[in-house]
Design an enzyme around this catalytic site. Structure first.
Site, PDB file in Angstrom:
ATOM      1  N   LYS A  91       4.137  -5.880  -8.002  1.00 42.66           N
ATOM      2  CA  LYS A  91       3.982  -4.467  -8.285  1.00 42.66           C
ATOM      3  C   LYS A  91       4.055  -4.251  -9.796  1.00 42.66           C
ATOM      4  CE  LYS A  91       6.232  -3.157  -3.958  1.00 42.66           C
ATOM      5  NZ  LYS A  91       5.073  -3.589  -3.218  1.00 42.66           N
TER       6      LYS A  91
ATOM      7  N   HIS B 108      -0.147  -3.053   0.490  1.00 47.66           N
ATOM      8  CA  HIS B 108       1.189  -2.920  -0.080  1.00 47.66           C
ATOM      9  C   HIS B 108       1.111  -2.004  -1.296  1.00 47.66           C
ATOM     10  CE1 HIS B 108       3.047  -5.870   2.512  1.00 47.66           C
ATOM     11  NE2 HIS B 108       2.100  -6.738   2.229  1.00 47.66           N
TER      12      HIS B 108
ATOM     13  N   TYR C 139       0.742   4.043  -3.163  1.00 48.39           N
ATOM     14  CA  TYR C 139      -0.194   3.331  -2.301  1.00 48.39           C
ATOM     15  C   TYR C 139      -1.587   3.929  -2.482  1.00 48.39           C
ATOM     16  CZ  TYR C 139       3.933   1.657   0.268  1.00 48.39           C
ATOM     17  OH  TYR C 139       5.126   1.078   0.625  1.00 48.39           O
TER      18      TYR C 139
END
Length: 392
Positions: free
Chosen positions: A346, A299, A291
Site C-alpha cells: 500500500k 485490495h 479502494y
C-alpha cells in the site's frame, strides 16, 4: 487539492469464478440508481444521456444513531445490503466487513453432521500441532536417554528417530473425530427441533459515512435514539459534533472549526467525491484506506494518515480537542507506519486538512455544512526508500 492518479497496480485483484457474479451484484457505485428504459441513442446509456423517462431510484434507508459507539446502526437487513452492495458503506458489527453473520450461521447448521466447519478445522490443526510438539519432545528425551545409557555401557548408540513436520503423522487419539452423519430420520428430527435463526447483526456506519449519505445523497434517515423520530439535518449536524465533546453545551466546545467530526469528514468527503471507496484503516495503523471499486474486487491501494493543520496557531493553543497527528511526529514513527504499509503493498499518503482560522471565518457558518467549503485538503504521497532496489 490534487487528484491522485495511481501509477502502478499493486493491489492484487481477487479473480476467479466469482468475478462475473461480483460485477453483477456490485454494479452500482452508490445507493442512488438512475434507470432509463429508452435512452436517446445507443450511446445514451454509456454517456448518461437519458430521455425524459429517466427515473432516480432512491432506496431511502433508515438507521438509528448510537452515541455510545459514535455510529449509526442500520438494523433492517434489506437496507444493510443496499448500502453495502452499492458503495460498500459501513460494516457488519459481527463480521469483518460485509454483514454475513446470518449466512455463516446457516452454513454452519448445514455443515453439522456432514463436514467440518472452518472453526472445527482450525481446532483440529491446533490439536495436531500440539501433539506433534509433544511427540517430538518425547523422542528427543528418549534419544538423549539412550545415548547416555550407551555411553555408560561403553557401546555405540543406535540411530535415533526424531519426527519432523514432513514425516510425523497424527495418531488416531490426537485427531479430532469427524462428525458422523446421523440417520435420515434422526437428522429430520434434529432439524425440526432447531429454532429458527434470528439475524442479530446490524450494519454499523461511521459518522462520516452516515453524513455523506444524508447530506450528499439524501438516501438515509437517522432516528433519534430516545424518541425514535427522524432527526432533521440541523439536529444531525449538531449531534455528530457533540459526541466528541466531553460535556456538550459548554462554551469551550462551541464555535470550533477543529471539531474532530469536521476534520475527519473533510478528508472522507474529499476522497469519496473523487470516486474512491473509503474504509477505516485501523488494521494498518492509518486512518483510512482507499479502494478503486471495493474490498471484493481489489485490495486497498492507498493508506491515508489524516494530519490536521491549523491556519492560525493560536486556535491550536486554545483548542479543547486533542486531535491525533496535530503535533509533530517523529521520523521513527513515520518510518514504522510507512514500512507496515509497504509490506502489504500500500502506498502511504499524508493528507493535510487545513482548519480555517476563527479570526478569518465567521463562527456563524458552523451552524450548517456550508462551513466545509472553508476547509482545504492536500495530499502528499510518501514512498519508502530502499537503497538496494533504487540505485538506478
Amino acid at each position: 487539492m490534487s487528484l491522485i492518479t495511481p501509477t502502478r497496480h499493486k493491489g492484487s485483484q481477487k479473480g476467479g469464478a466469482r468475478r462475473a457474479e461480483n460485477n453483477r451484484i456490485y454494479a452500482h457505485p452508490l445507493p442512488l440508481v438512475f434507470s432509463a428504459p429508452e435512452p436517446h441513442s445507443k450511446f445514451g446509456h454509456v454517456l448518461g444521456l437519458f430521455g425524459p423517462n429517466t427515473r432516480l431510484e432512491n432506496p431511502h434507508c433508515e438507521g438509528i444513531f448510537d452515541p455510545a459507539t459514535r455510529s449509526v446502526w442500520v438494523t433492517n437487513e434489506k437496507d444493510s445490503m443496499i448500502l453495502w452492495r452499492r458503495g460498500f458503506f459501513g460494516k457488519g458489527n459481527l463480521s469483518r466487513s460485509e454483514p454475513s453473520w446470518l449466512a455463516r450461521q446457516i452454513n454452519a447448521r448445514k455443515a453439522a453432521g456432514k463436514y467440518m466447519t472452518s472453526e472445527e478445522i482450525r481446532e483440529k490443526r491446533r490439536a495436531e500441532r500440539k501433539q506433534f510438539k509433544m511427540d517430538r519432545a518425547a523422542a528427543i528425551a528418549k534419544a538423549a536417554a539412550e545415548a547416555e545409557a550407551a555411553f555408560a555401557e561403553g557401546r555405540e548408540a543406535g540411530p535415533a528417530f526424531i519426527p519432523s513436520g514432513a514425516t510425523w503423522k497424527p495418531q488416531p487419539s490426537s485427531e479430532l473425530s469427524l462428525p458422523s452423519e446421523p440417520p435420515e430420520d434422526q437428522s429430520m428430527d434434529v432439524a425440526e427441533e432447531l429454532e429458527p435463526l434470528e439475524d442479530v447483526e446490524h450494519l454499523q456506519l461511521t459518522l462520516q459515512e452516515a453524513f455523506f449519505l444524508i447530506w450528499n445523497l439524501d438516501c438515509l434517515t437517522v432516528l433519534d435514539p430516545h424518541t425514535h423520530e427522524p432527526m432533521s439535518l440541523r439536529e444531525i449536524w449538531q449531534t455528530f459534533q457533540d459526541v466528541h465533546c466531553i460535556t456538550p453545551g459548554l462554551p469551550v466546545y462551541a464555535h470550533r472549526f477543529d471539531n474532530p467530526f469536521l476534520v475527519n469528514y473533510a478528508a472522507y468527503h474529499y476522497y469519496r467525491s473523487l470516486g474512491w471507496v473509503v474504509k477505516g484503516g485501523i488494521k494498518f495503523c492509518v486512518d483510512l484506506l482507499l479502494y478503486k471499486r471495493g474490498p471484493v474486487f481489489h485490495h486497498a491501494e492507498f493508506a491515508i494518515v489524516v494530519i490536521p493543520v491549523y491556519e492560525d496557531p493560536a486556535d491550536k493553543e486554545s483548542s479543547p480537542f486533542n486531535l491525533p497527528n496535530a503535533d509533530t511526529f517523529s521520523w521513527s514513527w513515520l518510518s514504522t507506519i510507512n514500512r507496515v504499509n509497504a509490506q502489504v503493498q500500500k502506498t502511504l499518503i499524508l493528507t493535510y486538512v487545513t482548519i480555517p482560522a476563527q479570526s478569518r471565518v465567521s463562527a456563524d457558518l458552523l451552524s450548517s455544512p456550508a462551513c466545509l467549503a472553508h476547509y482545504s485538503v492536500r495530499d502528499v504521497v510518501l514512498r519508502r526508500f530502499i537503497p538496494a532496489r533504487m540505485r538506478d
